[in-house]
Design a protein around this motif. Structure first.
Motif, PDB file in Angstrom:
ATOM      1  N   GLY A   1      52.159 -14.658  16.001  1.00 11.28           N
ATOM      2  CA  GLY A   1      50.976 -15.462  15.709  1.00 11.28           C
ATOM      3  C   GLY A   1      49.709 -14.774  16.145  1.00 11.28           C
ATOM      4  N   VAL A   2      49.772 -14.071  17.301  1.00 10.43           N
ATOM      5  CA  VAL A   2      48.563 -13.423  17.805  1.00 10.43           C
ATOM      6  C   VAL A   2      47.955 -12.536  16.744  1.00 10.43           C
ATOM      7  CG1 VAL A   2      47.723 -11.715  19.416  1.00 10.43           C
ATOM      8  CG2 VAL A   2      49.233 -13.530  20.209  1.00 10.43           C
ATOM      9  N   GLY A   3      48.780 -11.771  16.193  1.00 11.30           N
ATOM     10  CA  GLY A   3      48.283 -10.865  15.159  1.00 11.30           C
ATOM     11  C   GLY A   3      47.670 -11.659  14.025  1.00 11.30           C
ATOM     12  N   GLU A   4      48.404 -12.687  13.651  1.00 13.12           N
ATOM     13  CA  GLU A   4      47.914 -13.497  12.549  1.00 13.12           C
ATOM     14  C   GLU A   4      46.564 -14.107  12.882  1.00 13.12           C
ATOM     15  OE1 GLU A   4      50.641 -16.607  11.105  1.00 13.12           O
ATOM     16  OE2 GLU A   4      52.049 -14.936  10.949  1.00 13.12           O
ATOM     17  N   LYS A   5      46.484 -14.648  14.138  1.00 12.37           N
ATOM     18  CA  LYS A   5      45.243 -15.317  14.529  1.00 12.37           C
ATOM     19  C   LYS A   5      44.095 -14.336  14.552  1.00 12.37           C
ATOM     20  CE  LYS A   5      47.239 -19.021  17.112  1.00 12.37           C
ATOM     21  NZ  LYS A   5      47.973 -19.088  18.368  1.00 12.37           N
ATOM     22  N   LEU A   6      44.356 -13.179  15.130  1.00 13.50           N
ATOM     23  CA  LEU A   6      43.292 -12.180  15.166  1.00 13.50           C
ATOM     24  C   LEU A   6      42.830 -11.860  13.757  1.00 13.50           C
ATOM     25  CD1 LEU A   6      44.154  -9.615  17.931  1.00 13.50           C
ATOM     26  CD2 LEU A   6      42.305 -11.274  17.831  1.00 13.50           C
ATOM     27  N   ASP A   7      43.818 -11.694  12.908  1.00 12.08           N
ATOM     28  CA  ASP A   7      43.472 -11.422  11.522  1.00 12.08           C
ATOM     29  C   ASP A   7      42.593 -12.529  10.967  1.00 12.08           C
ATOM     30  OD1 ASP A   7      44.763  -9.118  11.442  1.00 12.08           O
ATOM     31  OD2 ASP A   7      46.574  -9.859  10.434  1.00 12.08           O
ATOM     32  N   GLN A   8      43.031 -13.745  11.316  1.00 11.40           N
ATOM     33  CA  GLN A   8      42.286 -14.890  10.799  1.00 11.40           C
ATOM     34  C   GLN A   8      40.854 -14.858  11.296  1.00 11.40           C
ATOM     35  OE1 GLN A   8      44.471 -18.295  11.955  1.00 11.40           O
ATOM     36  NE2 GLN A   8      45.065 -18.814   9.862  1.00 11.40           N
ATOM     37  N   VAL A   9      40.713 -14.605  12.597  1.00 10.93           N
ATOM     38  CA  VAL A   9      39.381 -14.608  13.186  1.00 10.93           C
ATOM     39  C   VAL A   9      38.498 -13.565  12.521  1.00 10.93           C
ATOM     40  CG1 VAL A   9      38.072 -14.090  15.263  1.00 10.93           C
ATOM     41  CG2 VAL A   9      40.078 -15.559  15.397  1.00 10.93           C
ATOM     42  N   SER A  10      39.065 -12.378  12.387  1.00  3.05           N
ATOM     43  CA  SER A  10      38.226 -11.320  11.810  1.00  3.05           C
ATOM     44  C   SER A  10      37.898 -11.665  10.361  1.00  3.05           C
ATOM     45  CB  SER A  10      38.933  -9.973  11.908  1.00  3.05           C
ATOM     46  OG  SER A  10      39.948  -9.902  10.935  1.00  3.05           O
TER      47      SER A  10
ATOM     48  N   ARG B   1      33.866 -13.419   6.680  1.00  2.00           N
ATOM     49  CA  ARG B   1      33.402 -14.387   5.690  1.00  2.00           C
ATOM     50  C   ARG B   1      32.045 -14.945   6.110  1.00  2.00           C
ATOM     51  NH1 ARG B   1      37.157 -19.047   5.319  1.00  2.00           N
ATOM     52  NH2 ARG B   1      38.709 -17.404   5.424  1.00  2.00           N
ATOM     53  N   LEU B   2      31.949 -15.198   7.401  1.00  7.50           N
ATOM     54  CA  LEU B   2      30.700 -15.740   7.933  1.00  7.50           C
ATOM     55  C   LEU B   2      29.542 -14.796   7.657  1.00  7.50           C
ATOM     56  CD1 LEU B   2      30.007 -18.283   9.548  1.00  7.50           C
ATOM     57  CD2 LEU B   2      30.003 -16.871  11.605  1.00  7.50           C
ATOM     58  N   THR B   3      29.776 -13.519   7.918  1.00  7.29           N
ATOM     59  CA  THR B   3      28.714 -12.546   7.694  1.00  7.29           C
ATOM     60  C   THR B   3      28.255 -12.582   6.234  1.00  7.29           C
ATOM     61  OG1 THR B   3      30.170 -11.207   9.045  1.00  7.29           O
ATOM     62  CG2 THR B   3      28.124 -10.178   8.326  1.00  7.29           C
ATOM     63  N   SER B   4      29.240 -12.554   5.348  1.00  5.63           N
ATOM     64  CA  SER B   4      28.839 -12.487   3.944  1.00  5.63           C
ATOM     65  C   SER B   4      28.160 -13.791   3.530  1.00  5.63           C
ATOM     66  CB  SER B   4      30.061 -12.208   3.066  1.00  5.63           C
ATOM     67  OG  SER B   4      30.985 -13.258   3.189  1.00  5.63           O
ATOM     68  N   GLU B   5      28.666 -14.905   4.057  1.00  4.77           N
ATOM     69  CA  GLU B   5      28.052 -16.186   3.714  1.00  4.77           C
ATOM     70  C   GLU B   5      26.608 -16.234   4.198  1.00  4.77           C
ATOM     71  OE1 GLU B   5      30.189 -19.513   2.731  1.00  4.77           O
ATOM     72  OE2 GLU B   5      30.685 -17.724   1.565  1.00  4.77           O
ATOM     73  N   SER B   6      26.432 -15.758   5.423  1.00 10.29           N
ATOM     74  CA  SER B   6      25.073 -15.849   5.974  1.00 10.29           C
ATOM     75  C   SER B   6      24.124 -14.945   5.203  1.00 10.29           C
ATOM     76  CB  SER B   6      25.077 -15.481   7.455  1.00 10.29           C
ATOM     77  OG  SER B   6      25.455 -14.143   7.604  1.00 10.29           O
ATOM     78  N   ARG B   7      24.677 -13.817   4.745  1.00  4.89           N
ATOM     79  CA  ARG B   7      23.823 -12.937   3.954  1.00  4.89           C
ATOM     80  C   ARG B   7      23.391 -13.654   2.674  1.00  4.89           C
ATOM     81  NH1 ARG B   7      27.015  -8.393   3.546  1.00  4.89           N
ATOM     82  NH2 ARG B   7      26.531  -8.009   5.738  1.00  4.89           N
ATOM     83  N   ILE B   8      24.358 -14.317   2.082  1.00  3.24           N
ATOM     84  CA  ILE B   8      24.038 -15.071   0.869  1.00  3.24           C
ATOM     85  C   ILE B   8      22.998 -16.142   1.181  1.00  3.24           C
ATOM     86  CG2 ILE B   8      24.987 -16.706  -0.814  1.00  3.24           C
ATOM     87  CD1 ILE B   8      27.643 -15.148  -0.525  1.00  3.24           C
ATOM     88  N   TYR B   9      23.185 -16.774   2.345  1.00  5.20           N
ATOM     89  CA  TYR B   9      22.267 -17.841   2.731  1.00  5.20           C
ATOM     90  C   TYR B   9      20.850 -17.283   2.865  1.00  5.20           C
ATOM     91  CZ  TYR B   9      20.071 -21.449   5.532  1.00  5.20           C
ATOM     92  OH  TYR B   9      19.219 -22.399   5.993  1.00  5.20           O
ATOM     93  N   ALA B  10      20.740 -16.136   3.511  1.00  2.30           N
ATOM     94  CA  ALA B  10      19.417 -15.537   3.701  1.00  2.30           C
ATOM     95  C   ALA B  10      18.770 -15.234   2.353  1.00  2.30           C
ATOM     96  CB  ALA B  10      19.546 -14.263   4.528  1.00  2.30           C
ATOM     97  N   ASP B  11      19.573 -14.685   1.473  1.00  6.44           N
ATOM     98  CA  ASP B  11      19.033 -14.365   0.140  1.00  6.44           C
ATOM     99  C   ASP B  11      18.518 -15.623  -0.545  1.00  6.44           C
ATOM    100  OD1 ASP B  11      19.635 -11.810   0.496  1.00  6.44           O
ATOM    101  OD2 ASP B  11      21.471 -11.781  -0.722  1.00  6.44           O
ATOM    102  N   LYS B  12      19.352 -16.625  -0.481  1.00  6.14           N
ATOM    103  CA  LYS B  12      19.006 -17.882  -1.132  1.00  6.14           C
ATOM    104  C   LYS B  12      17.716 -18.438  -0.548  1.00  6.14           C
ATOM    105  CE  LYS B  12      22.518 -19.894  -3.772  1.00  6.14           C
ATOM    106  NZ  LYS B  12      23.892 -20.180  -3.312  1.00  6.14           N
TER     107      LYS B  12
END
Lengths: 1018, 218
Positions: B159-168, B173-184
């Motif tokens: 699970g650890v691996g999975e969770k880390l993967d999930q977090v990253s 996703r957050l980074t890309s979303e926020s970039r989109i948000y800034a553009d918008k």
């Protein structure tokens, strides 16, 4: 098709066909000598001759030659042809006879050629249509006075059908006819050795320089225009030899045989010496490799024809099997080993869609970033680690470091994705019958001794696993734990519910338990010395072995000496009932009786266990059932009827040793891929088909070959070339998982003649024999033979039709040079053990064993078996001093005719499985004495050949050794036979002289005649 | 009792050797092998793991030690003494390093040291029975301390691996979303500006036009 035989109407011997059909026994090709004769099928009975419609042109032309000749309407344009493209043509316009030379320059290109031209560029053999002109050219020279008339006549040379459809050229065909008679006077001056009837055939102009002898050999009577035509081919013009010789050589693409028969006699009138014989053994056609030098070596993959037909109609007209024979692990000579490639982290480069492995025929594009799959032409990305720049010609610059891109045969190291479990260790498990018959025959002793002597050479040290089970009416297990000093024997007598008494240590690591194993083998023969048990609990023992082995898989060697009589899988003495022969029930004898065997074989394959059967009994042991185990597990059947250790010991020793020590591939699967539009449809050999095209082979070795047939999926192939790729994924004995990949390309052709030219007799017969043997499992022997014969006849007829029109073949038998042994091997196959005769000719067990063996034989070995070699050796033995090169001289093979056996000579007959040494009646007693020692006068069946202390005996042994070395897969046991020693001589040798007519079978010459007659019929 | 033994390289998870008839009489051997493979994969990703660890899975326990970039792993019954299991792995390790030590880094193909399976087999047999004198002696030997070795559950570990993967994954996703948000946001800003000033500009434009027209016409 009525066009094939222009000479037909005049055939005086035609009526004799009908009598033939009602079959005097001598002409009958293969009637069983047993009582099954009555069931002779009518399949090859000639149809009573009816005048084909196409004859009309001939008969019409006959009476009015002059008219036609001067007929202005004769079209000259379509006939004449000189396409400047073909290299052979360049020579053409410059023959030294001026009169003829005037014709060629103004020839127009032939029609209908285009489809053929692309391949023509690559193929060294000139296309067939060029021939007619060359044959005509010389004609004027033969009759100088008529030169003035002749140029036009040569223009009228029939245009050969470019697409081999016979109807097209027919109009053109008439004109030349008339031209012919005008030549008759000149022609008829020659003495005519042949009777005037049509049945006389001309010697073949097959050889490139036939001129000298054939000049006078035609003698067509002026009355028959057609005959004149036939002979024209032979009329070799004395004056024009040098130039035409060249042309002739370039253009000749079929061979022919004159078949002559005098009505009312059985004398085939064939010159026995001129018949083609494969005295050089298997000759692999080289054109294939020359065309595509990057192809894998033919020892691994052979196509039945190296020219793939482009349409289904062409496939239908190629009546021979279309397919390939693969011998995936054929032994490579020193220095030609297959390179091993490790892609390591890159992963193996394969096409995304069709999973083809990277090979020399893929093309790199886009500056080396992409590659195009040659089989499905998908564009794939080149992985970063594999990237290399392309040079100016579009080739990768690192080509010389990438054997997979220049060689057709490579081996990849398989990464983890190709493993379902870690590579298995080599594993040998022995299942030995110890009942009374086995003890008495001495089999146990030989087996134990051989295994013991091979222990050091077992592949895969130090991982090799080994185990034993013996059985009579009970099953005996042996605990071989390394800490023991001697093996512990455990007896399980509950046959209905067999179980394994010990979880471990029945199968042990050989390097650890070596002492125990050796002690066991040493004591095995004495352990059962006094065993009087006659039963054989084969089935339960097999199940026990399966349980022990199922964890790992491996090779199971079964030594069976009697009919399985106890427990599951018990077999009845269903025997060889002669009443069954010739009925529909016949084939059931050759099939496993109990479904247990097939089921067991399926389970064994699933767990990666390959079975080799060694059968020894002198009585019926139902090889048909036992062999099934070997058949579906990629194994092999060895059969030693009435085994006696004193006589057959050496053979068993050698073959068992070979089985144990040869390089073996474990837990293998094989698949053959091919280009779009074609598909492999059926597979033949010893294996289990896992999905539609995946062969499961628990064990494979260099002595196994597999054949497959292909078919066209699309009606028309548009590509120029098709590619084949064989991939064998296996575990090597050293514990590496590897993928052996062979790639080959073959051109697609539109011309049937080309297919015939590129045919490979060896591969064809490999497929043929497998098809025929499979057929004997579903029907009567008779039917299998008939269908085989029908295929031969159809193929030759089709070929004949290709050329009959423009060559006026008359009664000559024609065949492509590449298939010149077609008839002979066909005959040999008819007389081979699995197919020949009926009830009395071969014992059922022997027949089945031979069938299983032939299903697995590689091409070369099969051809040797079909046409064994016969060598005369007495001269060599008597020679005072022997040099090394002498040896080659004496290895001259003789045709298999009893006439060749000189009663003053000493001969060795070698079919790859045994030697028969034949002592002529008048062979000098010295030789016999030297070779056989003091008991040379005794009955030869009781004499065994041993080396005596004299030069002659040593030399003989040397010869035998040499012969054996040439192919180590089986051991040839020498049988001695003296001339006139019946019935041994007949059984051992005479019946195998396949060219002879023997009790109800046809001789070679008669066979040719028979085939020829059927070819001529429609 | 030892059920399964595997040796793999930690750097890339390449299997180097495996016990011979592993997974005999084991119902779902395949599943456990899959778990082991997943575990190796996790290790090769460089998650910092303890060099000795026990991982519980179903009725069994994986024990592994990592030494010299090689992971030696075995699967035993839960009742099997941990001490013995680690002793077994130590034995394997010593022999493996002695025999193949030099080639471990250069091994390029899977199961390059499959020959080692005979040794695994042999050693395994020594450890089969916990009540032999030899093994009892080992159990009583306090030299080798295994108490501190952590025990975790396989789900957790994998699970650890999975969770880390999930977090990253989530963060990316957050980074890309926020970039989109800034553009918008920038876009909206511009639009608001236009909306605010456009009427004024139009009115002014009209006025100027009128003025210009007036001066021209008059």
């Amino acid at each position: 098709m009525g066009t094939e035989n222009p000479g037909r109407p005049n055939f005086p011997m035609r009526p004799s066909f009908t009598p033939f059909a009602s079959a005097p026994p001598t002409v009958r090709p293969f009637s069983p000598s047993g009582p099954g004769t009555g069931s002779e099928s009518s399949n090859f009975r000639p149809i009573p001759p009816g005048a084909p419609p196409t004859m009309t042109p001939f008969s019409a032309a006959g009476p009015s030659p002059p008219v036609r000749f001067s007929d202005p309407s004769v079209p000259s344009a379509p006939i004449a042809s000189v396409p400047p493209s073909g290299a052979p043509y360049q020579r053409f316009p410059t023959p030294p006879f001026p009169s003829a030379a005037q014709a060629p320059p103004n020839r127009a290109p032939p029609m209908g050629q285009p489809p053929f031209q692309p391949p023509a560029g690559q193929i060294s053999v000139p296309p067939p249509f060029f021939r007619p002109q060359t044959q005509v050219l010389p004609v004027p020279m033969g009759s100088p006075p008529q030169n003035a008339n002749f140029p036009p006549s040569s223009m009228n040379v029939p245009q050969p059908p470019t697409d081999s459809s016979l109807s097209g050229p027919r109009p053109n065909f008439q004109p030349p006819f008339p031209g012919y008679p005008s030549k008759q006077p000149a022609v008829s001056q020659a003495p005519s050795p042949f009777p005037a009837q049509q049945g006389s055939f001309m010697p073949p102009p097959a050889s490139p320089s036939p001129f000298p002898s054939q000049q006078g050999s035609y003698g067509p009577p002026p009355v028959s225009a057609t005959l004149g035509y036939q002979s024209r081919d032979q009329m070799q013009h004395p004056g024009s030899a040098p130039p035409t010789g060249g042309v002739q050589r370039l253009t000749e693409d079929f061979s022919s045989l004159s078949v002559q028969s005098i009505p009312g006699t059985n004398d085939p009138g064939l010159d026995n010496r001129s018949l083609p014989r494969p005295l050089d053994g298997d000759v692999v056609p080289s054109s294939f490799l020359e065309m595509y030098p990057m192809n894998c070596d033919p020892r691994y993959l052979r196509l039945t024809t190296a020219a793939i037909p482009n349409s289904q109609s062409l496939v239908a007209r190629w009546h021979l099997p279309l397919g390939a024979v693969v011998c995936p692990l054929a032994e490579a000579p020193e220095g030609e080993e297959v390179p091993v490639i490790n892609f390591a982290s890159t992963g193996i480069i394969r096409c995304r869609r069709c999973r083809t492995y990277v090979n020399p025929y893929v093309t790199f594009t886009d500056a080396g970033r992409k590659w195009r799959c040659n089989i499905c032409s998908l564009l794939n990305d080149v992985p970063g680690e594999y990237f290399a720049n392309l040079d100016a010609t579009g080739r990768r610059i690192d080509l010389d470091q990438r054997p997979e891109l220049i060689k057709g045969s490579v081996e990849f190291v398989a990464p983890t994705e190709y493993m379902v479990r870690p590579p298995m260790p080599p594993l040998y498990f022995f299942l030995i019958d110890v009942s009374i018959s086995a003890v008495r025959s001495g089999m146990i002793e030989v087996v134990a001794e051989t295994i013991r002597s091979c222990l050091d050479e077992l592949p895969g040290f130090p991982r090799t696993q080994i185990g034993f089970i013996t059985y009579d009416s009970t099953v005996h297990f042996y605990n071989m734990k390394s800490s023991l000093t001697q093996p512990q024997m455990m007896v399980v007598s509950d046959l209905d519910d067999i179980f394994v008494p010990l979880p471990d240590d029945l199968l042990v690591n050989f390097s650890e338990s070596r002492n125990v194993v050796e002690t066991f083998l040493d004591s095995l023969p004495s352990m059962f010395q006094d065993n009087v048990n006659v039963e054989s609990a084969f089935g339960p023992a097999l199940k026990a072995a399966f349980m022990v082995m199922s964890q790992l898989g491996g090779k199971l060697l079964i030594f069976q000496n009697s009919l399985p009589s106890l427990g599951v899988g018990r077999l009845k003495l269903r025997g060889d009932d002669l009443r069954v022969y010739g009925t529909d029930e016949e084939h059931i004898l050759r099939l496993p009786e109990d479904p247990f065997y097939k089921q067991m074989a399926a389970d064994l394959t699933k767990y990666q266990i390959g079975v080799n059967i060694y059968a020894f009994s002198d009585k019926y042991t139902d090889i048909a059932s036992l062999g099934t185990l070997a058949k579906y597990t990629g194994g092999q059947v060895y059969y030693y009827p009435s085994f006696r250790s004193g006589i057959h010991g050496d053979k068993l020793r050698h073959e068992l040793a070979r089985d144990l020590t040869r390089e073996t591939a474990w837990e293998a699967v094989m698949r053959i891929r091919c280009g779009k539009g074609i598909r492999f449809t059926s597979y033949h050999g010893n294996f289990m088909l896992r999905s539609t095209d995946l062969l499961a082979l628990p064990t494979v070795d260099c002595d196994k070959a597999y054949a497959m047939q292909l078919s066209l999926e699309e009606t028309l192939l548009t590509t120029q070339t098709v590619y084949f790729q064989v991939a064998l994924l296996y575990t090597a004995s050293c514990g590496e998982r590897r993928i052996r990949v062979y790639t080959a390309a073959a051109p697609v052709v539109t011309d049937l003649g080309e297919m015939y030219r590129q045919a490979d007799t060896g591969a064809i017969f490999s497929l043929f024999s497998r098809l025929a043997i499979e057929k004997t499992l579903t029907g009567k022997l008779e039917d299998a033979r008939n269908s085989l014969q029908l295929m031969l006849v159809k193929a030759l007829r089709e070929y004949r039709n290709l050329y009959s029109v423009q060559h006026r073949l008359g009664a000559r038998m024609i065949y492509p040079e590449s298939l010149k042994f077609l008839c002979l091997y066909g005959l040999a196959l008819f007389k081979s053990v699995p197919l020949k005769g009926g009830y009395a000719d071969v014992q059922l067990d022997e027949r089945c064993a031979a069938g299983f063996t032939m299903m697995a034989l590689p091409v070369k070995k099969l051809l040797k078996l079909l046409y064994p070699s016969l060598i005369r050796i007495d001269e060599y033995l008597l020679k005072p001093s022997a040099q090394a090169d002498d040896f080659k001289n004496i290895m001259k093979r003789l045709p298999l005719v009893s006439e060749n056996l000189d009663s003053r000579g000493l001969y060795i007959y070698d079919d790859g499985f045994r030697f028969v040494i034949w002592f002529g009646r008048m062979v000098s007693p010295d030789i016999a004495k030297n070779l056989l020692g003091p008991d040379f006068a005794a009955e030869l069946s009781r004499v065994t050949l041993t080396e005596h202390d004299n030069e002659m005996s040593r030399r003989l042994m040397k010869i035998l050794k040499k012969l054996r070395e040439s192919d180590p897969s089986y051991y040839q046991l020498p049988y001695l036979v003296r001339q006139g020693e019946q019935p041994r001589e007949g059984l051992l040798l005479l019946v195998n002289l396949i060219e002879d007519q023997m009790g109800g079978t046809t001789g070679y010459a008669n066979w040719i005649t028979l085939i020829h007659r059927q070819v001529q019929q429609n | 009792m030892v059920k399964m033994t595997m040796i793999a390289r930690v750097t890339d998870g390449l299997p180097l050797a495996e016990g011979l008839d592993d997974g005999r009489d084991l119902a779902d051997a395949e599943m456990y092998k899959q778990q082991v493979k997943a575990l190796f994969k996790n290790l090769s990703k460089g998650h910092n793991e303890a060099s000795r660890m026990s991982i519980e899975t179903g009725p069994y326990v994986f024990h592994y030690i990592i030494e010299g970039r090689v992971c030696y792993l075995t699967m035993c019954d839960r009742a099997y003494p941990k001490k013995l299991a680690f002793q077994y792995l130590e034995d394997l390790k010593n022999e493996f390093e002695r025999v193949n030590g030099a080639q471990i880094e250069t091994a390029a193909r899977p199961y390059a040291f499959i020959k080692f399976d005979t040794f695994i087999q042999k050693t395994k047999k020594l450890y089969l029975d916990t009540r032999t004198q030899r093994n009892i002696a080992k159990l009583n030997d306090e030299l080798y301390e295994v108490h501190q070795i952590m025990t975790r559950n396989v789900q957790e570990v994998l699970g650890v691996g999975e969770k880390l993967d999930q977090v990253s994954q989530m963060s990316s996703r957050l980074t890309s979303e926020s970039r989109i948000y800034a553009d918008k946001a920038r876009d909206l800003n511009r639009q608001a500006l236009i909306r605010k000033w456009a009427p004024v500009a139009i009115v002014l434009g009209v006025v100027f036009l009128l003025f210009w027209g007036k001066t021209k016409l008059w």
